[in-house]
Design an enzyme around this catalytic site. Structure first.
Site, PDB file in Angstrom:
ATOM      1  N   CYS A   1      -0.310   2.811  -4.245  1.00  0.00           N
ATOM      2  CA  CYS A   1      -1.040   4.052  -4.502  1.00  0.00           C
ATOM      3  C   CYS A   1      -0.156   5.251  -4.180  1.00  0.00           C
ATOM      4  O   CYS A   1       0.766   5.167  -3.359  1.00  0.00           O
ATOM      5  CB  CYS A   1      -2.316   4.117  -3.658  1.00  0.00           C
ATOM      6  SG  CYS A   1      -3.648   3.089  -4.304  1.00  0.00           S
TER       7      CYS A   1
ATOM      8  N   HIS B   1       0.869  -1.164   0.000  1.00  0.00           N
ATOM      9  CA  HIS B   1       0.000   0.000   0.000  1.00  0.00           C
ATOM     10  C   HIS B   1       0.916   1.227   0.000  1.00  0.00           C
ATOM     11  O   HIS B   1       2.110   1.126   0.318  1.00  0.00           O
ATOM     12  CB  HIS B   1      -0.871   0.030   1.266  1.00  0.00           C
ATOM     13  CG  HIS B   1      -2.001  -0.944   1.241  1.00  0.00           C
ATOM     14  ND1 HIS B   1      -3.004  -0.894   0.299  1.00  0.00           N
ATOM     15  CD2 HIS B   1      -2.308  -1.996   2.065  1.00  0.00           C
ATOM     16  CE1 HIS B   1      -3.877  -1.869   0.528  1.00  0.00           C
ATOM     17  NE2 HIS B   1      -3.471  -2.550   1.593  1.00  0.00           N
TER      18      HIS B   1
END
Length: 312
Positions: free
Chosen positions: A194, A152
């Site tokens: 991300c 992430h």
């Protein structure tokens, strides 16, 4: 926020019961506010035509000054950090599909000649310690180095299983003044994560060199910047979500693996990444039962400080 899933246009894969469906997912912190809604030469006075083989050979010979030397004993080490499970305190979801990414990347880079090592579910301290140890090793027999981060993320940050840390914390370990055995050699970082929480809605479309005098490699006295010879290949541009499918893996990694498998030993690295950009931009589109996460697009991003061309 529930991960949103991608669809490789034009067909949609069947629902994956074990992974909870085929919706595309993002590698970012859940957004609680919306979770619950509800890629010739011209003849004089003539048309363009492809150069013949003799012309191509001459060009490659002339361009040797611009090529990274790859005739070392070994291609390089490749470290893959694959973070799938996160501590509850991070508020991060399980990254289903990342194991497929890691496995496919491992096979691709081994085929290119790299010595590949995969490390799963690393904390921030473990990530930094691991890469610091690798940076302190002797890379004299290696032509380059590659590091792949699957996790992430947010802009400028990558997540360990216990929280986030600046990406620069691990990349600076390989700077010219810190990792001497990799000075003048390409250091490649591929980052699937991300970089924000914006969606790319996409837009409909109807369409689909100067010579410089350089010092030669034989000159031992010239200096280079400590930040030179790095390449950062991000799955998305700053500010945006990066999409991952629980069953098929992430858009960026799977496109990268396909291009590397088919033409990894023929194309230059920037050509490879440009083709990856094309694949992700044209063949991937998200699908979700929640219309706010559906029909979204993505474009990878490369930041290059490479000083020569790189062919594996």
């Amino acid at each position: 926020m529930e991960d949103t899933e991608d669809v490789y246009v034009p067909e949609r894969a069947p629902m994956d019961e074990e992974e909870g469906g085929d919706a595309d997912m993002t590698d970012a912190r859940p957004d609680r506010s919306i979770r619950f809604p509800a890629l010739h030469k011209k003849k004089k006075n003539g048309p363009e035509q492809p150069p013949d083989s003799s012309t191509s050979s001459q060009f490659r010979v002339v361009a040797q000054t611009y090529l990274y030397r790859m005739n070392y004993a070994k291609v390089g080490k490749c470290i893959i950090i694959n973070n799938k499970n996160f501590h509850p305190s991070t508020d991060m979801c399980i990254r289903n599909g990342t194991d497929k990414d890691a496995g496919d990347l491992q096979r691709c880079f081994k085929t290119l000649g790299f010595e590949v090592s995969v490390k799963n579910d690393q904390t921030c301290e473990q990530m930094e310690s691991l890469l610091q140890k690798v940076a302190q090793e002797d890379h004299s027999e290696y032509a380059c180095f590659a590091c792949i981060l699957l996790s992430h993320g947010e802009e400028g940050l990558i997540y360990g299983t216990d929280g986030s840390m600046p990406i620069k914390t691990v990349t600076t370990l390989f700077r010219g003044d810190k990792c001497k055995s990799l000075v003048g050699k390409p250091k490649l970082f591929f980052i699937q994560a991300c970089r924000g929480s914006e969606f790319d809605e996409g837009i409909q479309t109807d369409s689909g060199p100067t010579n410089y005098s350089l010092e030669t490699d034989a000159n031992p006295r010239y200096k280079i910047p400590v930040e030179a010879d790095f390449l950062f290949a991000y799955s998305t541009v700053p500010g945006y979500y990066s999409w991952r499918n629980p069953g098929r893996g992430s858009w960026f990694v799977q496109s990268l693996c396909q291009v590397l498998s088919e033409q990894g030993k023929q194309l230059e690295i920037m050509q490879i990444l440009t083709r990856v950009n094309f694949m992700v931009a044209t063949s991937c589109e998200s699908w979700s039962e929640d219309p706010r996460f559906s029909e979204k697009k993505q474009i990878p991003c490369m930041v290059s400080m490479l000083t020569k061309e790189l062919y594996f």
